[in-house]
Design an enzyme around this catalytic site. Sequence first.
Site, short mmCIF file in Angstrom:
data_model
loop_
_atom_site.label_atom_id
_atom_site.label_comp_id
_atom_site.label_asym_id
_atom_site.label_seq_id
_atom_site.Cartn_x
_atom_site.Cartn_y
_atom_site.Cartn_z
N ARG A 152 57.91 26.11 60.48
CA ARG A 152 57.81 27.29 61.13
C ARG A 152 56.53 28.10 60.10
NH1 ARG A 152 59.25 24.68 64.00
NH2 ARG A 152 61.35 24.83 65.49
N SER B 294 64.26 32.21 69.24
CA SER B 294 65.21 32.06 68.20
C SER B 294 64.91 33.26 67.15
CB SER B 294 65.35 30.95 67.50
OG SER B 294 65.92 29.82 68.33
N GLU C 68 62.85 34.48 61.87
CA GLU C 68 61.72 33.63 62.21
C GLU C 68 60.64 34.55 63.11
OE1 GLU C 68 62.60 29.83 64.44
OE2 GLU C 68 60.78 30.40 65.95
C1 LIG Z 1 62.52 32.08 75.38
C2 LIG Z 1 61.91 31.60 74.18
C3 LIG Z 1 61.89 30.31 73.84
C4 LIG Z 1 61.17 30.05 72.42
N1 LIG Z 1 61.35 28.64 72.02
C5 LIG Z 1 60.82 28.17 71.00
C6 LIG Z 1 60.82 26.97 70.35
O1 LIG Z 1 61.64 25.97 71.04
N2 LIG Z 1 60.15 26.43 69.40
C7 LIG Z 1 59.50 27.49 68.58
O2 LIG Z 1 58.87 26.91 68.04
N3 LIG Z 1 59.30 28.78 69.16
C8 LIG Z 1 60.15 29.23 70.26
N4 LIG Z 1 59.77 30.30 70.57
C9 LIG Z 1 58.92 31.37 69.91
C10 LIG Z 1 57.51 31.33 70.26
O3 LIG Z 1 57.09 30.80 71.67
C11 LIG Z 1 56.41 30.41 69.46
O4 LIG Z 1 56.94 30.64 68.09
C12 LIG Z 1 55.21 30.48 69.90
O5 LIG Z 1 54.77 29.54 69.17
C13 LIG Z 1 54.34 31.77 69.46
O6 LIG Z 1 53.35 31.71 70.23
P1 LIG Z 1 52.74 33.19 70.72
O7 LIG Z 1 51.34 32.91 71.16
O8 LIG Z 1 53.51 33.85 71.87
O9 LIG Z 1 52.44 33.78 69.24
P2 LIG Z 1 52.68 35.56 69.14
O10 LIG Z 1 54.15 35.85 69.53
O11 LIG Z 1 51.79 36.13 69.84
O12 LIG Z 1 52.52 35.67 67.72
C14 LIG Z 1 53.04 35.02 66.54
C15 LIG Z 1 52.17 35.35 65.41
O13 LIG Z 1 51.31 34.65 65.68
C16 LIG Z 1 49.92 35.06 65.12
N5 LIG Z 1 48.92 34.35 66.11
C17 LIG Z 1 49.07 34.37 67.35
N6 LIG Z 1 47.79 33.71 67.83
C18 LIG Z 1 47.03 33.58 66.82
C19 LIG Z 1 45.80 32.95 66.62
N7 LIG Z 1 45.19 32.44 67.61
N8 LIG Z 1 45.49 32.94 65.26
C20 LIG Z 1 46.14 33.27 64.21
N9 LIG Z 1 47.42 33.92 64.45
C21 LIG Z 1 47.80 33.89 65.51
C22 LIG Z 1 50.26 36.62 65.45
O14 LIG Z 1 49.43 37.42 64.69
C23 LIG Z 1 51.75 36.68 65.26
O15 LIG Z 1 51.72 37.26 63.83
C24 LIG Z 1 60.43 30.63 71.76
C25 LIG Z 1 60.19 32.18 72.37
C26 LIG Z 1 61.03 32.36 73.36
C27 LIG Z 1 60.81 34.00 73.93
#
Ligand SMILES: Cc1cc2nc3c(=O)[nH]c(=O)nc-3n(C[C@H](O)[C@H](O)[C@H](O)COP(=O)(O)OP(=O)(O)OC[C@H]3O[C@@H](n4cnc5c(N)ncnc54)[C@H](O)[C@@H]3O)c2cc1C
Length: 305
Positions: free
Chosen positions: A171, A221, A291
């Site tokens: 991560r 998580s 995380e």
């Molecule tokens: C129900 C549920 C299940 C999940 N299951 C998993 C799983 O199995 N495995 C897992 O790893 N995660 C899981 N997650 C967490 C999440 O979906 C992941 O971490 C995902 O990769 C986050 O992406 P996001 O676009 O939503 O990022 P955001 O939540 O919008 O941002 C997270 C971080 O990334 C940065 N960011 C976003 N976009 C960019 C970009 N283009 N360039 C640079 N930085 C950026 C943001 O500034 C922030 O600091 C889960 C979440 C939920 C709600």
Amino acid sequence: MLKEMKTSLEGIDIRFNEPLKKYTYTKVGGPADFLAFPRNRYELARIVKFANKHDLPWMVLGNASNLIVRDGGIRGFVIMFDKLNSVTVDGYVIEAEAGSNLIETTKVAQYHSLTGFEFACGIPGSIGGAVFMNAGAYGGEISHILISAQVLTRDGEIKTVEARDMRFGYRRSAFQDNKEVVISAKFSLKPGDYTVISQEMQRLNHLRALKQPLEHPSCGSVFKRPMGHFAGQLIMEANLMGHRIGGVEVSKKHAGFMVNIDNGSAKNYEDLIADVIRRVKENSGVTLEPEVRIIGEKEIQAEDA
Ligand SMILES: Cc1cc2nc3c(=O)[nH]c(=O)nc-3n(C[C@H](O)[C@H](O)[C@H](O)COP(=O)(O)OP(=O)(O)OC[C@H]3O[C@@H](n4cnc5c(N)ncnc54)[C@H](O)[C@@H]3O)c2cc1C
């Protein structure tokens, strides 16, 4: 400055004082001063150059599925990539813009009978957020299939970065330190069998639905997996399933999740996280590390003002 913004950024979709709880998976979060949705990388570069020129802070959000935005919101620009979402396939390589939905991108791979992306078929992030977080599940992670990404530097320049230079860990990626922004990413997949790929995606999504409280707002998580332990197990052993502060509780279905069950606030989330860390430490000696990313300003309470 607002007048100059209207002239310099004319034509770009910018919403003022926009509540971020409308966009976050947790359904909490105060307003962004300026929430911008660039249609392409030139609009993105214009926003960044304008913000830099005026010393305004700026940051990007993906699908907001892995963060808690504090109740005081975010000052300056928040940039969301929803409109930068094209996905192209060239042989065994998929290139997706940062705002592409990760789950939809795995479906593109499935459609083209390309294997390697199945692990991500239920992760509700964007491509940019997934690279930033090195998202992973069921033994796979983004770093295993990523070739390179186009990124925007803090100065507004665009460059290509190879995956081997992204210092991926659990991560973790270099973008968490250098604050560069992922604009698009290229993934290397392998030819596979459509039916086998589809069955694997169905299997993983079935497992996810069995274990995770997908019916409530959450941020996935909350804690990283501590070395030699599982966060959910430690939380369960500390008897914290169902433990609640305000409208947010430790899920009764999966102890690693915190669900917003009754109009909870970011403060409820932060207080619950701190409380769980303290109680798990007392019970097991292990210090949990979040995380989920916690960003933005704390709301000023009347007694603090
Ligand atoms: C129900 C549920 C299940 C999940 N299951 C998993 C799983 O199995 N495995 C897992 O790893 N995660 C899981 N997650 C967490 C999440 O979906 C992941 O971490 C995902 O990769 C986050 O992406 P996001 O676009 O939503 O990022 P955001 O939540 O919008 O941002 C997270 C971080 O990334 C940065 N960011 C976003 N976009 C960019 C970009 N283009 N360039 C640079 N930085 C950026 C943001 O500034 C922030 O600091 C889960 C979440 C939920 C709600």
